[in-house]
Design a protein around this motif. Structure first.
Motif, mmCIF file in Angstrom:
data_model
loop_
_atom_site.group_PDB
_atom_site.id
_atom_site.type_symbol
_atom_site.label_atom_id
_atom_site.label_comp_id
_atom_site.label_asym_id
_atom_site.label_seq_id
_atom_site.Cartn_x
_atom_site.Cartn_y
_atom_site.Cartn_z
ATOM 1 N N ALA A 148 37.040 30.826 44.899
ATOM 2 C CA ALA A 148 38.002 30.336 44.042
ATOM 3 C C ALA A 148 39.343 29.753 44.887
ATOM 4 N N LYS A 149 39.644 30.468 46.264
ATOM 5 C CA LYS A 149 40.542 30.283 46.965
ATOM 6 C C LYS A 149 40.257 28.942 47.766
ATOM 7 N N GLY A 150 38.883 28.619 48.079
ATOM 8 C CA GLY A 150 38.282 27.593 48.761
ATOM 9 C C GLY A 150 38.194 26.265 47.949
ATOM 10 N N ARG A 151 38.141 26.527 46.781
ATOM 11 C CA ARG A 151 38.104 25.526 45.889
ATOM 12 C C ARG A 151 39.223 24.435 46.051
ATOM 13 N N ARG A 152 38.923 23.135 46.188
ATOM 14 C CA ARG A 152 39.961 22.029 46.159
ATOM 15 C C ARG A 152 40.082 21.327 45.130
ATOM 16 N N ASP A 153 38.727 21.290 44.284
ATOM 17 C CA ASP A 153 39.004 20.584 42.862
ATOM 18 C C ASP A 153 38.954 21.779 41.581
ATOM 19 N N ASP A 154 39.770 21.737 41.020
ATOM 20 C CA ASP A 154 39.845 23.069 39.980
ATOM 21 C C ASP A 154 38.604 22.762 38.749
ATOM 22 N N ASN A 155 38.118 21.675 38.663
ATOM 23 C CA ASN A 155 36.959 21.515 37.703
ATOM 24 C C ASN A 155 35.653 21.937 38.339
ATOM 25 N N PHE A 156 35.831 22.219 39.536
ATOM 26 C CA PHE A 156 34.340 22.663 40.424
ATOM 27 C C PHE A 156 34.151 24.297 39.695
ATOM 28 N N VAL A 157 33.030 24.393 39.126
ATOM 29 C CA VAL A 157 32.645 25.581 38.438
ATOM 30 C C VAL A 157 32.165 26.483 39.285
ATOM 31 N N ILE A 158 32.733 27.891 39.226
ATOM 32 C CA ILE A 158 32.259 28.907 40.158
ATOM 33 C C ILE A 158 31.525 29.720 39.108
ATOM 34 N N CYS A 159 30.369 30.232 39.138
ATOM 35 C CA CYS A 159 29.821 31.305 38.198
ATOM 36 C C CYS A 159 29.222 32.449 39.014
ATOM 37 N N ALA A 160 29.523 33.626 38.581
ATOM 38 C CA ALA A 160 29.221 34.810 39.073
ATOM 39 C C ALA A 160 27.852 35.061 38.570
ATOM 40 N N GLY A 169 21.709 49.360 35.127
ATOM 41 C CA GLY A 169 21.970 49.390 33.572
ATOM 42 C C GLY A 169 22.705 48.425 32.994
ATOM 43 N N LEU A 170 22.763 48.080 31.901
ATOM 44 C CA LEU A 170 23.379 46.994 31.165
ATOM 45 C C LEU A 170 24.669 47.319 30.972
ATOM 46 N N ASP A 171 25.399 48.599 30.813
ATOM 47 C CA ASP A 171 26.853 48.606 30.696
ATOM 48 C C ASP A 171 27.387 48.541 32.065
ATOM 49 N N ALA A 172 26.817 49.187 33.209
ATOM 50 C CA ALA A 172 27.589 48.797 34.353
ATOM 51 C C ALA A 172 27.502 47.318 34.929
ATOM 52 N N ALA A 173 26.642 46.674 34.396
ATOM 53 C CA ALA A 173 26.437 45.095 34.564
ATOM 54 C C ALA A 173 27.322 44.383 33.996
ATOM 55 N N ILE A 174 27.581 44.823 32.886
ATOM 56 C CA ILE A 174 28.959 44.276 32.015
ATOM 57 C C ILE A 174 30.159 44.363 32.577
ATOM 58 N N GLU A 175 30.454 45.909 33.189
ATOM 59 C CA GLU A 175 31.621 45.878 34.099
ATOM 60 C C GLU A 175 31.882 45.214 35.204
ATOM 61 N N ARG A 176 30.741 45.039 35.907
ATOM 62 C CA ARG A 176 30.685 44.212 36.999
ATOM 63 C C ARG A 176 31.165 42.794 36.691
ATOM 64 N N ALA A 177 30.456 42.105 35.329
ATOM 65 C CA ALA A 177 30.842 40.893 34.851
ATOM 66 C C ALA A 177 32.289 40.622 34.687
ATOM 67 N N LYS A 178 32.962 41.597 34.093
ATOM 68 C CA LYS A 178 34.473 41.649 33.757
ATOM 69 C C LYS A 178 35.225 41.413 35.081
#
Length: 301
Positions: A148-160, A169-178
């Motif tokens: 995010a810090k390296g991005r120069r065009d704010d419209n460039f999409v960064i997906c995790a 497990g699912l719950d831990a994966a969701i906490e990571r996503a948050k």
């Protein structure tokens, strides 16, 4: 002719608009530039550039053997020929925080509209194989923050992308996503979901779009866009589908030629010369040459 008629900035803006809309969108994987042209001409909303498909096209497994410069050049060649937004696989970012920031800028310079980073350790594995390991959440947060810090065009999409479902497990994966969203991720890619309910759990837990990976022979069932939309998914990718279609047809065709001594029985299933020329806009190149080379040497010595 010669490539896209829209700017990279316009294509990034369009990607943001698609993700902010109400309809699910489809990004098939392109294995080369002409594949991207066919995707556009078929009416899809965008083009995905798969790391696994690119590795396979080089005769390599998808374990992080390709370099940033190789992938950026591959992405540039594809992005150059299509007016659709292109979304690329950035693996783990090719290094530490500064390397991740450089990765974003290399892809911006290549005309790409967005990328996804994953939380696997190196050497990474295909997301639908067993035995994957993930880095601590704090390490992935650093990767996303650096992107995010390296991005120069704010419209460039960064997906995790998170591969943690299988091991934590699912719950831990969701906490990571948050945590990844808090670090600056614009979209979440939960890899290897087991059913629609798991996609829905992610979609209701974060306030950014969710991506679904519909790869063949993997952990996830091949759901329809209607099913995925109902689970809250906004973007669906088909990363290796066109490669598998092409390689299957090539293998069968070569076996036919080897056994019969001719390709005559294969012609009906081939792309015709006329269709090829239409796909790459051959006529426009001829017209361009005619307009430029319209002088005569008569009367000159």
């Amino acid at each position: 002719m010669l490539g896209a008629t829209t700017t990279a900035a316009d294509r990034r803006k369009r990607f943001r608009e698609l993700l902010g809309g109400s309809d699910i969108v489809q990004f098939p994987g392109a294995i080369n530039p002409i594949n991207a042209q066919i995707i556009e001409q078929t009416g899809f909303e965008g083009v995905y550039i798969s790391g696994g498909a690119f590795s396979a096209s080089l005769g390599l497994p998808d374990i992080g053997l390709t370099t940033l410069s190789e992938v950026a050049d591959h992405g540039r060649a594809i992005s150059r020929v299509t007016n659709l937004p292109t979304f690329i696989d950035a693996d783990t970012g090719w290094g530490e925080a500064m390397n991740v920031a450089r990765t974003v800028q290399e892809f911006e310079d290549a005309g790409i509209a967005g990328m996804h980073l994953e939380d696997q350790v190196n050497p990474k594995r295909c997301g639908h194989l067993d035995g994957k390991e993930v880095v601590p959440t704090s390490e992935m947060v650093k990767r996303i923050s650096a992107a995010a810090k390296g991005r120069r065009d704010d419209n460039f999409v960064i997906c995790a992308r998170t591969d943690s479902r299988a091991g934590e497990g699912l719950d831990a994966a969701i906490e990571r996503a948050k945590a990844y969203v808090d670090a600056g991720a614009d979209m979440i890619f939960p890899e290897a979901m087991r059913d629609l309910g798991e996609f829905e759990a992610f979609a209701t837990s974060v306030d950014v779009p969710i991506l679904a990976n519909m790869t063949e022979f993997g952990k996830s069932e091949l759901f329809t866009t209607e099913q995925l939309a109902g689970a809250g998914v906004r973007l669906v990718i088909y990363p290796v589908t066109t490669l598998r279609i092409a390689m299957g047809a090539i293998k069968r065709g070569l076996e036919t030629i080897r056994s019969t001594g001719t390709q005559a029985d294969l012609v009906d299933g081939m792309q015709t010369r006329a269709d090829l020329y239409e796909t790459i806009d051959y006529a426009a190149y001829s017209d361009f040459d005619s307009d430029v080379f319209n002088f005569s040497q008569e009367g000159h010595q």
